[in-house]
Design a protein around this motif. Structure first.
Motif, PDB file in Angstrom:
ATOM      1  N   ARG A  18      41.963  26.452  34.514  1.00  0.00           N
ATOM      2  CA  ARG A  18      42.449  27.668  33.839  1.00  0.00           C
ATOM      3  C   ARG A  18      43.969  27.684  33.728  1.00  0.00           C
ATOM      4  NH1 ARG A  18      38.718  30.169  31.651  1.00  0.00           N
ATOM      5  NH2 ARG A  18      36.823  30.842  32.681  1.00  0.00           N
ATOM      6  N   SER A  72      33.514  31.187  29.891  1.00  0.00           N
ATOM      7  CA  SER A  72      33.381  31.903  31.166  1.00  0.00           C
ATOM      8  C   SER A  72      33.559  30.937  32.336  1.00  0.00           C
ATOM      9  CB  SER A  72      31.997  32.561  31.243  1.00  0.00           C
ATOM     10  OG  SER A  72      30.997  31.586  31.433  1.00  0.00           O
ATOM     11  N   ASP A  73      33.837  31.508  33.514  1.00  0.00           N
ATOM     12  CA  ASP A  73      33.940  30.701  34.737  1.00  0.00           C
ATOM     13  C   ASP A  73      32.691  29.843  34.896  1.00  0.00           C
ATOM     14  OD1 ASP A  73      36.308  31.974  35.352  1.00  0.00           O
ATOM     15  OD2 ASP A  73      35.473  33.231  36.947  1.00  0.00           O
ATOM     16  N   PHE A 100      32.071  25.859  35.180  1.00  0.00           N
ATOM     17  CA  PHE A 100      31.423  25.341  36.389  1.00  0.00           C
ATOM     18  C   PHE A 100      30.249  24.428  36.009  1.00  0.00           C
ATOM     19  CE2 PHE A 100      28.031  25.495  39.502  1.00  0.00           C
ATOM     20  CZ  PHE A 100      28.678  25.237  40.697  1.00  0.00           C
ATOM     21  N   VAL A 127      37.595  24.830  38.645  1.00  0.00           N
ATOM     22  CA  VAL A 127      37.557  25.815  37.554  1.00  0.00           C
ATOM     23  C   VAL A 127      38.873  26.607  37.546  1.00  0.00           C
ATOM     24  CG1 VAL A 127      36.414  27.926  36.706  1.00  0.00           C
ATOM     25  CG2 VAL A 127      35.033  25.963  37.448  1.00  0.00           C
ATOM     26  N   HIS A 128      39.327  27.023  38.736  1.00  0.00           N
ATOM     27  CA  HIS A 128      40.636  27.694  38.828  1.00  0.00           C
ATOM     28  C   HIS A 128      41.729  26.788  38.257  1.00  0.00           C
ATOM     29  CE1 HIS A 128      39.889  31.348  41.063  1.00  0.00           C
ATOM     30  NE2 HIS A 128      39.354  30.738  42.100  1.00  0.00           N
ATOM     31  N   LYS A 184      30.699  34.396  38.199  1.00  0.00           N
ATOM     32  CA  LYS A 184      32.144  34.614  38.365  1.00  0.00           C
ATOM     33  C   LYS A 184      32.625  33.686  39.467  1.00  0.00           C
ATOM     34  CE  LYS A 184      33.447  38.354  35.852  1.00  0.00           C
ATOM     35  NZ  LYS A 184      32.930  37.667  34.668  1.00  0.00           N
ATOM     36  N   ASN A 185      33.848  33.238  39.352  1.00  0.00           N
ATOM     37  CA  ASN A 185      34.383  32.321  40.361  1.00  0.00           C
ATOM     38  C   ASN A 185      34.462  33.005  41.725  1.00  0.00           C
ATOM     39  OD1 ASN A 185      35.739  30.322  41.764  1.00  0.00           O
ATOM     40  ND2 ASN A 185      37.022  29.785  40.018  1.00  0.00           N
ATOM     41  N   TYR A 223      41.652  30.817  45.148  1.00  0.00           N
ATOM     42  CA  TYR A 223      42.309  29.620  44.648  1.00  0.00           C
ATOM     43  C   TYR A 223      43.159  28.940  45.720  1.00  0.00           C
ATOM     44  CZ  TYR A 223      44.808  26.726  41.162  1.00  0.00           C
ATOM     45  OH  TYR A 223      45.333  25.693  40.424  1.00  0.00           O
ATOM     46  N   TRP A 230      34.311  25.067  42.003  1.00  0.00           N
ATOM     47  CA  TRP A 230      34.960  26.347  41.673  1.00  0.00           C
ATOM     48  C   TRP A 230      36.486  26.230  41.782  1.00  0.00           C
ATOM     49  CZ3 TRP A 230      32.563  29.421  38.748  1.00  0.00           C
ATOM     50  CH2 TRP A 230      31.194  29.691  38.897  1.00  0.00           C
TER      51      TRP A 230
END
Ligand code: HEC
Length: 131
Positions: free
Chosen positions: A129, A93-94, A98, A125-126, A41-42, A46, A122
């Motif tokens: 999204r 998925s996060d 990643f 990744v945010h 999970k991230n 952010y 990470w």
């Protein structure tokens, strides 16, 4: 004469169809993500400004400003870099995002040396999204 033109046309169409099959296959070539990453999970909060700076510096040239895969380098790539606004992309998925961002494969560069801080990945990744 006419039949020659017809055969030439038919050949062109056949080659075109074969080529587009080859290309679409490339586009969907599965990219397995190791289980260890899949479930991550991230972990970072952010920071949009930091993420945008990283994206512009490292990723935009291929993936484009808005993740559509239309950056200035896109035309030189053997494999399309994908459209990050699609559901197929967003469903991942996060940890999968990643893994692909950090490790890369083929035309997607490896960033373990260029972006050594995992927290920066990470942040990206945010950022991805939001496309
Ligand atoms: C030199 C061009 C290039 C640069 C720069 C680049 N990428 Fe990519 N990227 C690609 C290509 C090409 C693919 C498709 C690779 C494949 O499917 O084999 C890809 C795939 C991806 C994927 C997987 C997409 C999917 O549909 O699952 C992610 C995530 C990604 N890139 C993130 C990033 C991030 C984050 C950066 C910046 C740190 C970055 N990329 C920089 C070319 C690039």
């Amino acid at each position: 004469m006419k039949s020659k033109i017809f055969s030439a046309l038919l050949l062109t169409v056949a080659v075109g169809v074969a080529l587009s099959f080859a290309l679409s296959e490339q586009q969907t070539k599965p990219w397995p993500v190791p289980e260890k990453y899949q479930k991550m999970k991230n972990p970072v909060k952010y920071d949009k400004t930091a993420a945008a700076t990283l994206w512009t510096k490292h990723c935009k040239s291929c993936h484009g400003k808005a993740g559509k895969g239309d950056g200035p380098k896109a035309a030189q790539l053997d494999t399309p870099s994908g459209d990050f606004t699609t559901q197929t992309f967003k469903k991942q998925s996060d940890g999968a995002l990643f893994y692909k961002s950090w490790i890369g494969r083929d035309d997607m560069p490896n960033y373990e040396k260029k972006i050594p801080d995992e927290d920066d990945i990470w942040q990206l990744v945010h950022y991805m999204r939001e496309f």
